[in-house]
Write an enzyme that holds these catalytic residues in place. Structure first.
Site, PDB file in Angstrom:
ATOM      1  N   LYS A 175       0.848  -1.193   0.000  1.00  0.00           N
ATOM      2  CA  LYS A 175       0.000   0.000   0.000  1.00  0.00           C
ATOM      3  C   LYS A 175       0.881   1.239   0.000  1.00  0.00           C
ATOM      4  CE  LYS A 175      -1.579   2.867   2.815  1.00  0.00           C
ATOM      5  NZ  LYS A 175      -1.529   4.015   1.905  1.00  0.00           N
ATOM      6  N   GLU A 250       9.559   1.051  10.742  1.00  0.00           N
ATOM      7  CA  GLU A 250      10.700   1.928  10.425  1.00  0.00           C
ATOM      8  C   GLU A 250      10.180   3.359  10.474  1.00  0.00           C
ATOM      9  OE1 GLU A 250      13.837   1.441   9.808  1.00  0.00           O
ATOM     10  OE2 GLU A 250      14.078  -0.628   9.150  1.00  0.00           O
ATOM     11  N   CYS A 284      14.622   9.932   6.113  1.00  0.00           N
ATOM     12  CA  CYS A 284      14.550   9.594   7.540  1.00  0.00           C
ATOM     13  C   CYS A 284      15.891   9.803   8.227  1.00  0.00           C
ATOM     14  CB  CYS A 284      14.104   8.150   7.686  1.00  0.00           C
ATOM     15  SG  CYS A 284      15.140   6.992   6.773  1.00  0.00           S
ATOM     16  N   GLU A 382      11.040  15.706  14.485  1.00  0.00           N
ATOM     17  CA  GLU A 382      11.353  15.500  13.077  1.00  0.00           C
ATOM     18  C   GLU A 382      10.522  16.475  12.233  1.00  0.00           C
ATOM     19  OE1 GLU A 382       9.819  12.114  10.858  1.00  0.00           O
ATOM     20  OE2 GLU A 382      11.822  11.757  10.048  1.00  0.00           O
TER      21      GLU A 382
END
Ligand code: NAD
Length: 492
Positions: A175, A250, A284, A382
């Site tokens: 997905k 992750e 990331c 982040e």
């Protein structure tokens, strides 16, 4: 005209979604629509699970591990051949510069090739339990694996999951993100060409908050392998609790890039700029916190700012662009929100605005803040945009404390010529990957994943395939004498 993708790939067929709605994926460079994909829902999840389960119980399970590996290898070859075209699509879709995406997509074939080679090297162990009893383990496929993929690097990050999942004998439902990821529908064409049995690989599109929970809670899915934000990971973990699904998560990072004053400063500078802004800030593993020892702080920052001013922002498809736009209007708004927070809590040393002439797309200038309070949002959270927080430190202990002071623990880089200090820092920094005098090389052979809120489990490397297996233990009695009667019932 937007690219139209009218179908989902389920059970080896291209099918319309159950509902009639479509998702408009943004064109980051213009602010328009890049592509439309079907807005799948829980019914489409049911169909994909049924197809994946029937493939699992059917022809796929009858292939030998070497035959499975050969099919994954064939997919690698097709992907390698299609890489230039796929890179163009993915660059325009994600807003990441073609310069970065081209190499990444070409190397993605290597991920599949690596795991193709692992397929027939998955082995169990045998042990002698007693003189008359032995045991062996069989690493069996887990079953149906759902791969939930983020908006950056969709193809590459998909193959981190697809390679080991298929090589280990699972079937897969992919997905992509509703923001970017049409390249996964392109990948499904390659799956079709290779001739995988129907249902071994399925691709469904849909809004994450709708279709994600349907995948997460589905009793016919045995494992979720997710890459994305912490918030979505937490929702997945909660949704997966009722069926205790296997999880690989992750998530994001706020990775420290730590430069001691005895470092090779030229290397550290080259990588500091790249680590802060690469992939338009949509990575990331950004080195989004630059920790400078006080002795070099002023000089290093001055040169960093000089170089930041030279970073070229432009269309992702222009090979001269160093960085492109943010992937979506939502991400642009998020980046701008953090820039506003930075302006009120730190010194804006460079950027912070929209580059001139690029106001139509989701562009933002590479941005550097100095005098950053370590507890402020721009040092803690982040952003996923090209925004760098520069902090100072005096001692090794302080560097380590600062490095570990966020809720994340994905990567860290340490720059020093002191060998002992390099290894002490590597041990002391809370991160799944630490690089010493270099910045994160991305490779199929390097285990990758986070500590703390950065995730659960590791992808890549030779052990990753075992995360797509269930270890079954088989015990056998081979003694010549009958087993003893524990309750002595025979003699009663
Ligand atoms: P996101 O969390 O918004 O979306 C990721 C995926 O999760 C998408 O497919 C989305 O549709 C789906 N999703 C959203 N809500 C869901 C829910 N409730 N249940 C199930 N699925 C749901 O993340 P993004 O913006 O696409 O990607 C950026 C994030 O990914 C950043 O945090 C980045 O650091 C992280 N990331 C991590 C790695 C890594 O390897 N650790 C690599 C790339 C990106």
């Amino acid at each position: 005209m937007p690219r139209e993708y009218p179908h989902l790939f389920i059970g080896g067929k291209w099918l319309p979604a159950h509902g009639e709605g479509v998702i408009e994926m943004p064109d980051p460079a213009t602010g328009g629509v890049f592509a439309t994909v079907p807005a799948g829902d829980a019914h489409d999840v049911d169909a994909a699970v049924a197809a994946a389960r029937s493939a699992l119980d059917g022809p796929w399970s009858r292939l030998t591990s070497s035959q499975r590996g050969a099919m994954v290898g064939a997919l690698a070859s097709r992907l390698g051949a299609a890489a230039p075209e796929l890179a163009l699509v993915e660059s325009a879709d994600t807003g990441r510069p073609l310069r970065d995406v081209r190499g990444e997509v070409a190397r993605t074939a290597d991920w599949l090739q690596f795991f193709a080679g692992m397929a027939d090297k998955v082995v169990g162990r045998s042990m002698e339990v007693t003189g008359e009893m032995s045991a062996y383990t069989i690493p069996q496929p887990i079953g149906v694996v759902a791969g939930i993929i983020p908006s950056n690097s969709p193809l590459n990050l998909t193959c981190w999951k697809l390679g080991p999942a298929l090589a280990a004998g699972n079937t897969v439902i992919l997905k992509p993100s509703e923001v970017a990821g049409v390249s996964l529908l392109e990948l499904a064409h390659l799956v079709e060409e290779v001739g995988f049995p129907p249902g071994v690989v399925n691709v469904i599109t849909g809004a994450g908050p709708l279709i994600g929970p349907a995948l997460t809670a589905h009793p016919g899915i045995d494992k979720i392998s997710f890459t994305g934000s912490v918030g979505a990971a937490q929702a997945i973990m909660a949704g997966a609790a009722s069926s205790l699904k296997r999880l690989t998560l992750e998530c994001g990072g706020k990775s420290p890039n730590i430069v001691f004053d005895d470092a090779d400063l030229e290397s550290a500078l080259n990588m500091a700029v790249f680590a802060a802004f690469k992939s338009s800030g949509q990575s990331c593993s950004l080195g989004s916190r630059l920790l400078l020892q006080n002795g070099i702080r002023e000089e290093f920052t001055a040169e960093l700012l000089r170089r930041t001013a030279l970073v070229k922002v432009g269309s992702p498809l222009d090979l001269a662009s160093d960085i492109g736009p943010q992937a979506s209007a939502t991400q642009l708004a998020k980046t701008n929100r953090y820039i506003a927070l930075g302006k009120s809590s730190a010194s804006l040393a460079y950027g912070g605005g929209t580059p001139p002439d690029l106001s139509g797309g989701f562009y933002v200038e590479p941005t550097v803040f100095t005098d950053v309070d370590p507890s402020s949002p721009i040092a803690q959270e982040e952003i996923f945009g090209p925004v760098l927080a520069v902090l100072g430190f005096a001692t090794e202990d302080e560097a380590r404390r600062l490095a570990n002071s966020t809720q994340y623990g994905l990567t860290a880089a340490v720059w020093t010529r002191d060998l002992g200090r390099a290894h002490r820092m590597a041990r002391g920094v809370e991160a799944g990957l630490v690089t010493l005098n270099c910045y994160r090389p991305v490779s199929w052979m390097l285990p990758y994943g986070g500590m703390k809120l950065s995730g659960l489990g590791r992808e890549n490397g030779v052990d990753a395939i075992y995360d797509y297996t269930e270890n079954k233990t088989v015990v056998i009695h081979h003694g010549a004498d009958p087993l003893a009667d524990p309750y002595d019932l025979a003699s009663r």
